[in-house]
Design an enzyme around this catalytic site. Structure first.
Site, short mmCIF file in Angstrom:
data_model
loop_
_atom_site.label_atom_id
_atom_site.label_comp_id
_atom_site.label_asym_id
_atom_site.label_seq_id
_atom_site.Cartn_x
_atom_site.Cartn_y
_atom_site.Cartn_z
N SER A 100 0.86 -1.18 0.00
CA SER A 100 0.00 0.00 0.00
C SER A 100 0.89 1.23 0.00
O SER A 100 2.12 1.12 0.02
CB SER A 100 -0.89 0.01 1.24
N LYS A 101 0.25 2.38 0.03
CA LYS A 101 0.99 3.65 -0.01
C LYS A 101 2.03 3.75 1.12
O LYS A 101 3.03 4.42 0.99
CB LYS A 101 0.02 4.82 0.11
N ARG A 102 1.73 3.06 2.23
CA ARG A 102 2.67 3.08 3.36
C ARG A 102 4.06 2.62 2.93
O ARG A 102 5.05 2.96 3.54
CB ARG A 102 2.19 2.13 4.47
N HIS A 103 4.11 1.77 1.92
CA HIS A 103 5.40 1.22 1.49
C HIS A 103 6.10 2.10 0.47
O HIS A 103 7.11 1.73 -0.09
CB HIS A 103 5.19 -0.18 0.88
N GLY A 104 5.55 3.27 0.21
CA GLY A 104 6.15 4.15 -0.79
C GLY A 104 5.25 4.19 -2.01
O GLY A 104 4.10 3.80 -1.95
#
Ligand code: GLU
Length: 500
Positions: A253-257
């Site tokens: 997800s966006k949390r991973h970049g």
């Protein structure tokens, strides 16, 4: 296989094309191209509240950037047009009427509150939360009369009383007991048909032979199988692709970049690098550890049987490794054009359209020098920033630099070097620079790092960086150009370093 395989990529234009969607599109495309089949693009925009034209335009741009052109779909059309679901509502309506007529579906008059109460009581008794089928038994004349009288209804499919089975090319035989599947809603009381229904009608009418999609849809598949059966249609083959995880093994997800294809483009990763990387996210070529594949090579090698069912982990290091490989391989003129806006955006270069040939030629040399040092083009302005200027105070204050500069030998080297630079006019050539360094070496007794590090700090602000042979001409040539930021010559650099 007798007839040509037909596959589709069916994005919902509710957001940007991300890594998972792009991989699905790529695997469909490769499958079709490998077998000489047809790749269809279908826009699934029945969720009117969340679908937006700008998302569709962006999806199309991203697919084109990746090089995944479609044989049928928006823009090219084809025998099964229209390819946008919002333009196919009449088709779904006719099919709903057919199912109702043939007794495969029924009108459900249950209200939201009734359904909620059913769910709550099932939860309380730890029973599966499947619809009770209360409206299944309403006789057709009664059902038609209530509909006629204006009572709101949804249309539900009668789930058959046998297990729902399908063949999955990645997972093998898959079976869902029918008791776990509610009679699914096909058409909401608003009149809008739902995803499971329209996807099946379209896949059947568009003669899709292989449904290749993310495994987040696997729990939808039994409902779709029931719909195929209700119409008496032949099931396609299915292939559900594993989830993509981040480095912490949570769903990517966006949390991973960055996860949007557009972000990779903006970062300056080449499409062929991303395509190569996406191909490896769950697939590997026969009998090898090979990892570099062009789109043509992928087309030759790709087999669905070699797609793995275990989750793929997104690995930035590998993507960067591929990115460096493709940046190195690419035509310099192409990379120059792509890299330029990153410098223009940082205020270091004029916009490309207004730049003269001398600036362009200079930039080509600068790029050749710095490109090997980056994994994505947006890192370039920072890497090459010192060419355009650096903060002398900060360079002197930097701990490692300060330790170099504090020695007596460094002081001697710098004054000897400054005296040479000051004593001569004109452009400094690499040969001249080399001769000076030899003289400074003889005069001061310094050598190696002791000789080069102080000079490098004075000229670049850092004790490490590209070779002087390549650096000096870029600095000297740059100083004669008109740029948004003046590039200081060797002489100007030495003067500034001592002035501050
Ligand atoms: N429109 C669905 C989605 O974007 C894809 C459906 C499918 O491939 O069956 O998730």
């Amino acid at each position: 296989m007798t007839s040509k395989p037909r596959v589709r990529f069916a994005p919902s234009p509710t957001g940007y094309l991300h890594v998972g969607g792009a991989r699905t599109a790529l695997y469909n495309w490769l499958f079709a191209r490998h077998l000489g089949g047809v790749f269809v693009l279908r826009i699934e925009d029945t969720d009117l509240d969340r679908s937006e034209a700008r998302h569709e335009a962006a999806l199309i741009e991203d697919l084109q950037w990746l090089g995944l052109e479609w044989d049928e779909g928006p823009g090219v059309e084809g025998p099964h047009a229209p390819y946008r679901q919002s333009e196919r509502l009449g088709i779904y309506r006719e099919h709903t009427e057919r199912l109702l007529r043939e007794g495969q579906a029924y009108r459900c008059f249950c209200t939201g509150e009734q359904l909620e109460a059913e769910r709550a009581s099932a939860a309380a008794d730890h029973r599966p939360q499947v619809y009770s089928g209360r409206c299944r038994g309403i006789a057709e004349p009664e059902s038609a009369r209530r509909a006629e009288a204006g009572e709101a209804f949804a249309v539900r499919l009668k789930i058959p009383d046998h297990p729902l089975r399908f063949h999955d090319l990645v997972r093998g035989e898959v079976e869902f007991p029918n008791e776990t599947v509610s009679d699914p809603i096909l058409v909401r009381s608003s009149g809008m048909p739902v995803y499971n229904y329209v996807v099946t009608v379209d896949d059947a009418l568009m003669e899709i032979t292989h449904v290749i999609r993310g495994d987040d849809h696997i729990s939808n598949t039994p409902k779709q199988v029931a719909i195929y059966e209700a119409f008496g249609w032949k099931l396609p083959e299915f292939a559900h692709l594993s989830t993509i995880l981040g480095s912490d093994r949570e769903k990517l997800s966006k949390r991973h970049g960055a996860t949007a294809v557009a972000s990779f483009r903006e970062m300056g990763i080449l499409p062929e690098a991303l395509v190569n990387y996406l191909a490896l996210l769950g697939w590997g070529a026969e009998g090898g550890t090979r990892e570099i594949f062009s789109l043509e090579e992928l087309t030759r090698e790709f087999r669905l049987e070699r797609v793995t069912a275990s989750p793929a982990v997104f690995d930035w290091e590998k993507l960067h490794w591929l990115s460096r490989h493709y940046l190195k391989q690419a035509e310099p003129a192409r990379v120059e054009e792509l890299a330029w806006p990153h410098f223009a955006g940082a205020g270091l270069l004029p916009v490309l359209e207004t730049a003269g040939p001398d600036v362009k030629a200079w930039f080509a040399k600068l790029l050749a020098l710095f490109l090997p040092a980056v994994s994505q083009l947006d890192e370039l302005p920072k890497k090459a920033g010192f060419i355009f200027g650096f903060d002398v105070g900060a360079a002197r204050a930097n701990e490692e630099n300060a330790a170099v500069l504090a020695t007596e030998s460094a002081q001697k080297v710098l004054s000897a070097f400054a005296a040479k630079v000051g004593a001569q006019d004109g452009t400094v050539t690499p040969e001249q620079f080399k001769a000076w360094m030899n003289e400074v070496k003889a005069e001061t007794g310094a050598k190696g790092k002791g000789l080069f590090h102080p000079v490098r700090i004075a000229l670049t602000g850092s004790h490490s960086g590209p070779e002087f042979d390549k650096l000096i001409p870029i600095v000297e040539e740059g100083s004669r150009l008109t740029l948004p930021v003046h590039v200081a010559s060797v002489r100007e650099r030495v003067e500034r370093f001592f002035a501050e």
